[in-house]
Design a protein around this motif. Sequence first.
Motif, PDB file in Angstrom:
ATOM      1  N   SER A  79       0.833  -1.216  -0.025  1.00 20.94           N
ATOM      2  CA  SER A  79       0.008   0.144   0.292  1.00 20.94           C
ATOM      3  C   SER A  79       0.662   1.209   0.206  1.00 20.94           C
ATOM      4  N   LEU A  80       1.267   1.897  -1.198  1.00 24.69           N
ATOM      5  CA  LEU A  80       1.711   2.633  -1.043  1.00 24.69           C
ATOM      6  C   LEU A  80       1.105   4.463  -1.815  1.00 24.69           C
ATOM      7  N   LEU A  81       1.529   5.111  -0.846  1.00 23.56           N
ATOM      8  CA  LEU A  81       0.950   7.126  -2.024  1.00 23.56           C
ATOM      9  C   LEU A  81       1.572   7.770  -2.590  1.00 23.56           C
ATOM     10  N   ALA A  82       2.756   7.579  -2.365  1.00 26.81           N
ATOM     11  CA  ALA A  82       3.497   8.610  -3.256  1.00 26.81           C
ATOM     12  C   ALA A  82       4.666   7.449  -3.711  1.00 26.81           C
ATOM     13  N   VAL A  83       5.820   7.469  -5.027  1.00 28.26           N
ATOM     14  CA  VAL A  83       6.794   6.583  -5.410  1.00 28.26           C
ATOM     15  C   VAL A  83       7.530   7.178  -5.982  1.00 28.26           C
ATOM     16  N   ARG A  84       8.499   7.971  -6.016  1.00 25.27           N
ATOM     17  CA  ARG A  84       9.365   8.788  -6.704  1.00 25.27           C
ATOM     18  C   ARG A  84      10.842   8.361  -7.177  1.00 25.27           C
ATOM     19  N   VAL A  85      11.153   8.203  -7.702  1.00 23.39           N
ATOM     20  CA  VAL A  85      13.110   7.045  -8.750  1.00 23.39           C
ATOM     21  C   VAL A  85      13.462   7.960 -10.073  1.00 23.39           C
ATOM     22  N   ILE A  86      14.701   8.513  -8.982  1.00 29.98           N
ATOM     23  CA  ILE A  86      15.355   9.416 -10.516  1.00 29.98           C
ATOM     24  C   ILE A  86      16.410   8.237 -10.576  1.00 29.98           C
ATOM     25  N   HIS A  87      16.886   8.067 -12.108  1.00 31.05           N
ATOM     26  CA  HIS A  87      17.966   7.521 -11.731  1.00 31.05           C
ATOM     27  C   HIS A  87      18.945   8.474 -13.339  1.00 31.05           C
ATOM     28  N   ARG A  88      20.178   8.520 -12.605  1.00 32.59           N
ATOM     29  CA  ARG A  88      21.138   8.917 -13.665  1.00 32.59           C
ATOM     30  C   ARG A  88      21.979   8.633 -14.863  1.00 32.59           C
ATOM     31  N   VAL A  89      22.198   9.332 -15.845  1.00 33.66           N
ATOM     32  CA  VAL A  89      23.142   8.870 -17.340  1.00 33.66           C
ATOM     33  C   VAL A  89      23.634   9.388 -16.986  1.00 33.66           C
ATOM     34  N   GLY A  90      24.369   8.722 -17.807  1.00 35.76           N
ATOM     35  CA  GLY A  90      26.253   9.824 -18.395  1.00 35.76           C
ATOM     36  C   GLY A  90      27.165   9.777 -17.383  1.00 35.76           C
ATOM     37  N   ARG A  91      28.643  10.457 -17.753  1.00 37.81           N
ATOM     38  CA  ARG A  91      29.534  10.200 -16.772  1.00 37.81           C
ATOM     39  C   ARG A  91      29.314  10.720 -15.270  1.00 37.81           C
ATOM     40  N   LEU A  92      29.545  10.222 -14.759  1.00 37.51           N
ATOM     41  CA  LEU A  92      29.395  10.681 -13.331  1.00 37.51           C
ATOM     42  C   LEU A  92      30.582  10.401 -12.832  1.00 37.51           C
ATOM     43  N   LEU A  93      31.426  10.960 -11.233  1.00 38.70           N
ATOM     44  CA  LEU A  93      32.804  10.783 -10.822  1.00 38.70           C
ATOM     45  C   LEU A  93      32.007   9.911  -9.493  1.00 38.70           C
ATOM     46  N   PRO A  94      33.605   9.428  -8.927  1.00 40.17           N
ATOM     47  CA  PRO A  94      33.167   8.817  -6.999  1.00 40.17           C
ATOM     48  C   PRO A  94      32.909   9.464  -6.085  1.00 40.17           C
TER      49      PRO A  94
END
Length: 161
Positions: A79-94
Motif C-alpha cells: 500500500s503505497l501513497l507516493a513513489v519517486r525514482v530518479i536514475h542518472r545517466v552520463g559520466r559520473l565521478l566517485p
Amino acid sequence: MSVAVQQADFDAGAEIAALSAGRADVGAVASFVGLVRADKADDAAALAGTVRAMTLEHYPGMTEQALEEIVAEAGRRWSLLAVRVIHRVGRLLPGDRIVFVGVASAHRGDAFAACEFIMDYLKTRAPFWKKEETPAGGRWVDARESDDAAAQRWSGVEKEA
C-alpha cells in the motif's frame, strides 16, 4: 508515482520532502540514494581496479517504461501513497549520486519493503549499461549474481497482513 532518467543531479532532501508535502495520510517515508563508489585498495594490483568515473547509458523510452513497470509492481504488492525514482545517466565521478528511490506509505513496513524491492529490481530489470573508467582502462560492468539473488528473494512475496 513518478520516474525520471536524467543527467542532472538531484536533491535527495527535496525529493524526500516532496513525497509527503501537504499529505496527512503519510506515516512513513523510506528512501535510498546510490553513489558512485571508487573501490579503494591498499595494494597496486587492486588499485588498478579503482573507479575514476562511470558512464551510464540507456535506451530512452524503454528505460522509463521499465522503471514505471517496477514501480507499478511495487504498488500491487504494498500500500503505497507516493513513489519517486530518479536514475542518472552520463559520466559520473566517485561520490556522485546515481539513483534515488523514495517511497511514502501509511506504515513503515510497506515503505521499507517497497523501497528495497524497487532498488533490487532496478539493479536487475532496468536497461542501464555501466562502463567504469579505471587506471587500467575502461571496462563494462557485468551483472552480479548477488543482485540477481536479491531480486529473486521477492519472488512470491506479497504484502503481509
